[in-house]
Write a protein that holds these residues in place. Structure first.
Motif, short mmCIF file in Angstrom:
data_model
loop_
_atom_site.label_atom_id
_atom_site.label_comp_id
_atom_site.label_asym_id
_atom_site.label_seq_id
_atom_site.Cartn_x
_atom_site.Cartn_y
_atom_site.Cartn_z
N ALA A 104 0.62 -1.00 -0.22
CA ALA A 104 -0.17 -0.01 0.05
C ALA A 104 0.82 1.09 -0.03
O ALA A 104 1.75 1.37 1.00
CB ALA A 104 -0.95 0.15 1.32
N VAL A 105 0.81 2.18 -1.05
CA VAL A 105 1.46 3.43 -1.22
C VAL A 105 0.38 4.62 -1.43
O VAL A 105 -0.42 4.24 -2.25
CB VAL A 105 2.50 3.24 -2.16
CG1 VAL A 105 3.39 2.13 -1.83
CG2 VAL A 105 1.97 3.10 -3.42
N ALA A 106 0.75 5.61 -0.91
CA ALA A 106 0.07 6.79 -1.19
C ALA A 106 0.80 7.65 -1.93
O ALA A 106 2.04 8.09 -1.68
CB ALA A 106 -0.43 7.53 0.25
N MET A 167 3.81 2.93 -9.03
CA MET A 167 3.49 3.63 -7.86
C MET A 167 4.76 3.81 -6.90
O MET A 167 4.70 4.90 -6.36
CB MET A 167 2.27 3.02 -7.20
CG MET A 167 1.21 3.19 -8.23
SD MET A 167 -0.51 2.31 -7.48
CE MET A 167 -1.55 2.66 -8.77
N SER A 168 5.55 2.74 -6.74
CA SER A 168 6.56 2.92 -5.91
C SER A 168 7.78 3.45 -6.45
O SER A 168 8.73 3.75 -5.88
CB SER A 168 6.92 1.30 -5.35
OG SER A 168 5.76 0.81 -4.45
N ALA A 169 7.55 3.45 -7.51
CA ALA A 169 8.82 4.03 -8.20
C ALA A 169 8.96 5.28 -8.24
O ALA A 169 9.91 6.09 -8.29
CB ALA A 169 8.90 3.60 -9.85
N ARG A 170 7.75 6.19 -8.17
CA ARG A 170 7.73 7.67 -7.83
C ARG A 170 7.49 8.16 -6.35
O ARG A 170 7.75 7.10 -5.60
CB ARG A 170 6.42 8.01 -8.63
CG ARG A 170 5.07 7.59 -8.00
CD ARG A 170 3.92 8.32 -8.34
NE ARG A 170 4.08 9.52 -7.58
CZ ARG A 170 3.40 10.84 -7.83
NH1 ARG A 170 2.85 11.05 -8.83
NH2 ARG A 170 3.57 12.00 -7.13
N THR A 171 7.90 9.11 -6.04
CA THR A 171 7.61 9.68 -4.88
C THR A 171 6.50 9.23 -4.04
O THR A 171 5.05 9.68 -4.81
CB THR A 171 7.69 11.40 -4.79
OG1 THR A 171 8.83 11.72 -5.41
CG2 THR A 171 7.71 11.86 -3.31
N HIS A 172 6.50 8.90 -3.19
CA HIS A 172 5.32 8.04 -2.41
C HIS A 172 5.45 7.93 -0.87
O HIS A 172 6.72 8.14 -0.44
CB HIS A 172 5.08 6.64 -2.82
CG HIS A 172 5.95 5.75 -2.73
ND1 HIS A 172 7.24 5.76 -3.46
CD2 HIS A 172 6.23 4.72 -1.78
CE1 HIS A 172 7.85 4.55 -2.81
NE2 HIS A 172 7.46 4.14 -2.08
N ARG A 173 4.47 7.46 -0.28
CA ARG A 173 4.60 7.02 1.38
C ARG A 173 4.22 5.72 1.25
O ARG A 173 2.87 5.39 0.95
CB ARG A 173 3.73 8.07 2.05
CG ARG A 173 3.86 7.61 3.41
CD ARG A 173 3.18 8.60 4.29
NE ARG A 173 3.71 9.87 4.45
CZ ARG A 173 2.67 11.12 4.68
NH1 ARG A 173 1.60 10.84 4.96
NH2 ARG A 173 3.33 12.36 4.45
N ARG A 174 4.88 4.95 1.86
CA ARG A 174 4.50 3.40 2.20
C ARG A 174 3.23 3.57 3.44
O ARG A 174 3.74 4.30 4.50
CB ARG A 174 5.83 2.66 2.59
CG ARG A 174 6.26 2.67 1.41
CD ARG A 174 7.67 1.53 1.83
NE ARG A 174 7.45 0.13 1.83
CZ ARG A 174 7.16 -0.56 1.01
NH1 ARG A 174 7.39 -0.22 -0.19
NH2 ARG A 174 6.57 -1.74 1.09
N LEU A 175 2.40 2.85 3.20
CA LEU A 175 1.34 2.65 4.39
C LEU A 175 1.51 1.36 4.90
O LEU A 175 0.74 1.21 6.09
CB LEU A 175 -0.02 2.78 3.73
CG LEU A 175 -0.39 3.95 2.94
CD1 LEU A 175 -1.56 4.16 2.34
CD2 LEU A 175 -0.13 5.38 3.91
N LEU A 176 2.33 0.61 4.76
CA LEU A 176 2.61 -0.88 5.56
C LEU A 176 4.13 -0.64 5.90
O LEU A 176 4.92 -0.30 5.34
CB LEU A 176 2.02 -2.02 4.45
CG LEU A 176 0.84 -2.35 4.36
CD1 LEU A 176 0.79 -3.68 3.29
CD2 LEU A 176 -0.06 -2.70 5.40
#
Length: 176
Positions: A104-106, A167-176
């Motif tokens: 899960a990534v935001a 989605m994980s390759a770009r700027t993101h925040r991990r939710l798990l």
């Protein structure tokens, strides 16, 4: 570079007067040289326009990316992401749940220091807890969409999507 990743960047520029090649490269975690190759392509499509050494997202770019006027406070987005984390934890601990959330990534403009932001995008990867025999792929995808909608809840401040690697390759925040 998947076009969806480019569109996610363009979506985040809604409400921004202009942005730079470096902003584009930093958000998508690519080199400035790669950004310099991609920007003319999306310019030819009419999604962006050069402006005094910077770039402006056109109306067509906002439309194709799904950009909306920023109307939420960053604090509201953070509260909803925290609530989503709790729902994910609950689902993952429930042995009766049909799915387990494995990623899960935001991402979105809430990661920038802006006074108003759009709804956050959240990519969620699901893994079936128990494989259903003879289930048609179309039925399974519909069940996943329903599950993601339930996981999102009634909030309009989150857009929950099936997870994709970009989605994980770009700027993101991990939710798990």
């Amino acid at each position: 570079m998947p076009i969806e990743a480019v569109f996610s960047f363009l979506k985040g520029t809604k409400g921004t007067s202009s942005w730079t090649k470096q902003d584009f490269a930093d958000t998508l975690k690519i080199s400035p040289a790669d950004a310099a190759k991609i920007l003319p392509v999306i310019e030819m499509q009419g999604y962006i326009h050069p402006y005094h050494g910077e770039w402006v997202t056109t109306t067509a770019g906002e439309d194709v990316s799904g950009g909306r006027p920023p109307r939420f406070s960053p604090e509201t987005i953070e509260e909803e992401l925290s609530a989503l984390r709790k729902r994910i934890k609950t689902v993952n601990q429930d042995p009766k749940s049909r799915y387990k959330v494995t990623e899960a990534v935001a991402f979105g403009d809430f990661l920038q220091q802006k006074p108003r932001v759009q709804a956050a995008d959240v990519g969620i990867r699901l893994e079936p807890q128990k494989a259903k025999r003879n289930e048609l792929p179309k039925k399974e995808r519909a069940a996943e969409r329903t599950f993601l909608k339930q996981l999102r809840g009634k909030t309009m401040t989150l857009s929950v999507l099936p997870y994709e690697d970009w989605m994980s390759a770009r700027t993101h925040r991990r939710l798990l």
